[in-house]
Design an enzyme around this catalytic site. Structure first.
Site, PDB file in Angstrom:
ATOM      1  N   ASP A 184      -8.666   2.803  -4.052  1.00  0.00           N
ATOM      2  CA  ASP A 184      -8.141   3.329  -2.787  1.00  0.00           C
ATOM      3  C   ASP A 184      -8.115   4.849  -2.771  1.00  0.00           C
ATOM      4  O   ASP A 184      -7.764   5.491  -3.753  1.00  0.00           O
ATOM      5  CB  ASP A 184      -6.731   2.813  -2.527  1.00  0.00           C
ATOM      6  CG  ASP A 184      -6.189   3.343  -1.214  1.00  0.00           C
ATOM      7  OD1 ASP A 184      -6.755   2.992  -0.171  1.00  0.00           O
ATOM      8  OD2 ASP A 184      -5.239   4.137  -1.235  1.00  0.00           O
ATOM      9  N   HIS A 233       0.838  -1.204   0.000  1.00  0.00           N
ATOM     10  CA  HIS A 233       0.000   0.000   0.000  1.00  0.00           C
ATOM     11  C   HIS A 233       0.871   1.253   0.000  1.00  0.00           C
ATOM     12  O   HIS A 233       1.311   1.724   1.046  1.00  0.00           O
ATOM     13  CB  HIS A 233      -0.909   0.000   1.236  1.00  0.00           C
ATOM     14  CG  HIS A 233      -1.978   1.043   1.191  1.00  0.00           C
ATOM     15  ND1 HIS A 233      -3.236   0.832   1.690  1.00  0.00           N
ATOM     16  CD2 HIS A 233      -1.990   2.312   0.709  1.00  0.00           C
ATOM     17  CE1 HIS A 233      -3.972   1.922   1.519  1.00  0.00           C
ATOM     18  NE2 HIS A 233      -3.223   2.834   0.920  1.00  0.00           N
ATOM     19  N   HIS A 265      -5.511  -0.510   5.664  1.00  0.00           N
ATOM     20  CA  HIS A 265      -5.261   0.270   6.886  1.00  0.00           C
ATOM     21  C   HIS A 265      -6.391   0.212   7.927  1.00  0.00           C
ATOM     22  O   HIS A 265      -7.055   1.214   8.211  1.00  0.00           O
ATOM     23  CB  HIS A 265      -4.926   1.725   6.552  1.00  0.00           C
ATOM     24  CG  HIS A 265      -5.756   2.362   5.463  1.00  0.00           C
ATOM     25  ND1 HIS A 265      -7.135   2.302   5.413  1.00  0.00           N
ATOM     26  CD2 HIS A 265      -5.387   3.090   4.380  1.00  0.00           C
ATOM     27  CE1 HIS A 265      -7.572   2.962   4.365  1.00  0.00           C
ATOM     28  NE2 HIS A 265      -6.527   3.450   3.722  1.00  0.00           N
ATOM     29  N   LEU A 295       2.725   6.714  -5.037  1.00  0.00           N
ATOM     30  CA  LEU A 295       3.898   7.279  -5.703  1.00  0.00           C
ATOM     31  C   LEU A 295       3.583   8.586  -6.433  1.00  0.00           C
ATOM     32  O   LEU A 295       4.489   9.243  -6.935  1.00  0.00           O
ATOM     33  CB  LEU A 295       4.496   6.263  -6.676  1.00  0.00           C
ATOM     34  CG  LEU A 295       5.084   4.997  -6.033  1.00  0.00           C
ATOM     35  CD1 LEU A 295       5.653   4.068  -7.104  1.00  0.00           C
ATOM     36  CD2 LEU A 295       6.156   5.340  -5.006  1.00  0.00           C
ATOM     37  N   PHE A 300      -4.881  14.582   3.782  1.00  0.00           N
ATOM     38  CA  PHE A 300      -4.590  13.448   4.646  1.00  0.00           C
ATOM     39  C   PHE A 300      -3.304  12.756   4.194  1.00  0.00           C
ATOM     40  O   PHE A 300      -3.018  12.685   3.000  1.00  0.00           O
ATOM     41  CB  PHE A 300      -5.721  12.416   4.577  1.00  0.00           C
ATOM     42  CG  PHE A 300      -7.019  12.850   5.179  1.00  0.00           C
ATOM     43  CD1 PHE A 300      -7.218  12.782   6.548  1.00  0.00           C
ATOM     44  CD2 PHE A 300      -8.062  13.308   4.375  1.00  0.00           C
ATOM     45  CE1 PHE A 300      -8.434  13.158   7.113  1.00  0.00           C
ATOM     46  CE2 PHE A 300      -9.281  13.683   4.924  1.00  0.00           C
ATOM     47  CZ  PHE A 300      -9.467  13.609   6.299  1.00  0.00           C
ATOM     48  N   HIS A 322     -10.261   0.688   0.504  1.00  0.00           N
ATOM     49  CA  HIS A 322     -10.254   1.765   1.496  1.00  0.00           C
ATOM     50  C   HIS A 322     -11.699   1.892   1.957  1.00  0.00           C
ATOM     51  O   HIS A 322     -12.585   2.177   1.153  1.00  0.00           O
ATOM     52  CB  HIS A 322      -9.769   3.058   0.826  1.00  0.00           C
ATOM     53  CG  HIS A 322      -9.933   4.292   1.646  1.00  0.00           C
ATOM     54  ND1 HIS A 322      -8.855   4.962   2.182  1.00  0.00           N
ATOM     55  CD2 HIS A 322     -11.030   5.001   2.008  1.00  0.00           C
ATOM     56  CE1 HIS A 322      -9.288   6.028   2.840  1.00  0.00           C
ATOM     57  NE2 HIS A 322     -10.612   6.073   2.744  1.00  0.00           N
ATOM     58  N   HIS A 328       3.191  14.522   0.764  1.00  0.00           N
ATOM     59  CA  HIS A 328       2.604  15.802   0.377  1.00  0.00           C
ATOM     60  C   HIS A 328       3.670  16.882   0.526  1.00  0.00           C
ATOM     61  O   HIS A 328       4.681  16.692   1.214  1.00  0.00           O
ATOM     62  CB  HIS A 328       1.401  16.151   1.250  1.00  0.00           C
ATOM     63  CG  HIS A 328       0.252  15.212   1.108  1.00  0.00           C
ATOM     64  ND1 HIS A 328      -0.510  15.134  -0.036  1.00  0.00           N
ATOM     65  CD2 HIS A 328      -0.267  14.283   1.967  1.00  0.00           C
ATOM     66  CE1 HIS A 328      -1.450  14.221   0.127  1.00  0.00           C
ATOM     67  NE2 HIS A 328      -1.320  13.680   1.326  1.00  0.00           N
ATOM     68  N   ASP A 366       1.176   2.697   3.764  1.00  0.00           N
ATOM     69  CA  ASP A 366       0.311   3.758   3.236  1.00  0.00           C
ATOM     70  C   ASP A 366       1.128   5.034   3.037  1.00  0.00           C
ATOM     71  O   ASP A 366       0.684   6.144   3.369  1.00  0.00           O
ATOM     72  CB  ASP A 366      -0.891   4.011   4.145  1.00  0.00           C
ATOM     73  CG  ASP A 366      -1.960   4.888   3.485  1.00  0.00           C
ATOM     74  OD1 ASP A 366      -1.866   5.123   2.266  1.00  0.00           O
ATOM     75  OD2 ASP A 366      -2.881   5.343   4.192  1.00  0.00           O
TER      76      ASP A 366
END
Length: 428
Positions: free
Chosen positions: A151, A59, A231, A62, A322, A178, A308, A304
């Site tokens: 996801d 998970h 997750h 990229l 998130f 998800h 950012h 996960d």
């Protein structure tokens, strides 16, 4: 180049950590035993360090194509190599989405040209991840899709999810989800609990996740499909998954390092670097995740990894996106906070990050077996360092763990017999 790693330790087939050497020839693991000698091989004395299978992460994000300001295939896979990961599975929330032949072919070309580790791309369940039109699963599988997922968003239409599961089952492929019920999200930015109440923030209730998982599990049973839950974060979700496994339903699940190490009580302030989805939950949820991992309800650990930019995260906890980065901190965080504290064993940690994800998805990875591709990670279990985001190879520096002191750092990662990353002077 052939390599002979001397004086290491590894986890054998009985699950015990023992002394070993390891010989790599022509990109494959040629021999795993003590006292190996070999001509025409560069000898690397690892001096008691752990020789582990390359870590497997099912998970990751990229960002390329479309989000190269956050991460690229090149930077993300180099960060993965630094973290000890040799096989990663890339989520489809890119722009464009890998939802058709053209987009998947473009993505695979980018991976072939730029990746430092093995990258297996997911195919989207629905066109543009919009939830209304199913993609051509057969074509996406032909082009190398690892599994199918939307996801980042939960598939809200139950009839769409059931149809997707039936089609995936015919192809012997997994549907990965998800899980969020959109009508319960409440425009939340953190868990609905003590922290949200204290700071006057909209919270995401635990049942938002668990009710969606419960629905999907029943759909998976009807479709006879392998259903994998991303997750997991709540006590209710663990209970639902445990009951489904006992009933013989084909469900597997993952948990992230951050949900195993943190809960909402650990959030010091309204810091966007603690904002991820699912959010950090309460103490009871955290305890249930540990229990679920130990009793087999949760099958594996996945990062996960969600990079950012600093500018995006600086918008404040309500507006910031998130997600946190995960590749470069996963193993030392888990080793320091779970293994060193006696929550799980080193052997279990290795399994959760290697053979468990590989076996769950039928990958020829996760074990140091003679004849297999030489995907290997050398880890210094004694080395202690402070987590410093400025040293990350990922473009994303967004982590809640800055300043944490951890032990157990990868120092060399080998992919297909080639050194993908090496810590300077680590093995001298």
């Amino acid at each position: 180049m052939n390599y002979l790693f001397k004086n290491g330790r590894y986890m054998n087939e009985e699950g015990k950590i023992v002394a070993t050497d390891l010989l790599v020839q022509d990109g494959k693991i040629a021999k795993v035993a003590e006292n190996i000698t070999a001509d025409n091989a560069e000898v690397i004395d690892v001096n008691g360090k752990l020789i582990a299978p390359g870590l497997v992460d099912v998970h990751v994000h990229l960002r390329e194509p479309g989000g190269e300001h956050k991460e690229t295939i090149e930077t993300g896979t180099l960060a993965a190599a630094k973290g000890g990961f040799t096989t990663i599975c890339a989520m489809p929330n890119t722009r464009p989405v890998p939802d058709c032949r053209e987009h998947m072919e473009d993505l695979q070309k980018r991976i072939e040209e730029k990746a430092h580790v093995n990258v297996l791309p997911y195919g989207a369940i629905t066109v543009r991840q919009a939830g209304s039109e199913m993609t051509d699963f057969e074509t996406l599988k032909e082009l190398g899709a690892f599994a199918f997922t939307d996801d980042g968003v939960g598939v809200q239409d139950a009839s769409m999810m059931l149809a997707a599961m039936k089609r995936a089952a015919k192809l012997d492929m997994a549907v990965v989800a998800h899980c969020e019920e959109n009508t319960l999200i409440n425009k939340g930015c953190v868990h609905e609990g003590k922290f949200s109440e204290k700071h006057g923030l909209n919270g995401i209730p635990s049942v938002c996740e668990s009710v969606h998982i419960a629905r999907d599990i029943l759909l998976a049973e009807a479709a006879d499909c392998h259903y994998h839950v991303c997750h997991v974060s709540t006590k209710g979700s663990v209970r639902v998954i445990r009951d489904a496994k006992r009933a013989g339903i084909k469900v597997t699940a993952e948990v992230t390092p951050h949900h195993l190490v943190l809960c909402e009580d650990d959030i010091p302030s309204a810091d966007p670097n603690f904002k991820m989805n699912p959010p950090l939950r309460g103490k009871e949820d955290h305890a249930a995740l540990i229990e679920g991992l130990l009793d087999g309800t949760i099958d594996m650990i996945a990062t996960d990894h969600a990079p950012h930019t600093a500018e995006e995260k600086a918008q404040g906890i309500e507006r910031a996106p998130f997600g946190i980065t995960g590749f470069e901190t996963a193993f030392p965080l888990l080793y320091t906070n779970l293994v060193k504290k006696g929550v799980i064993t080193l052997e279990q940690l290795i399994q959760f990050l290697t053979e468990k994800p590989a076996d769950t998805f039928g990958l020829e990875a996760g074990r140091l077996k003679e004849g297999r591709a030489a995907d290997i990670t050398i880890i210094d279990l004694e080395q202690e360092e402070e987590i410093d985001p400025t040293t990350f190879l990922s473009k994303g520096k967004n982590t809640p763990f800055a300043g944490w002191k951890c032990q157990g750092w990868p120092v060399m990662t080998i992919v297909g017999g080639k050194i993908a990353w090496q810590k300077e002077s680590a093995l001298v």
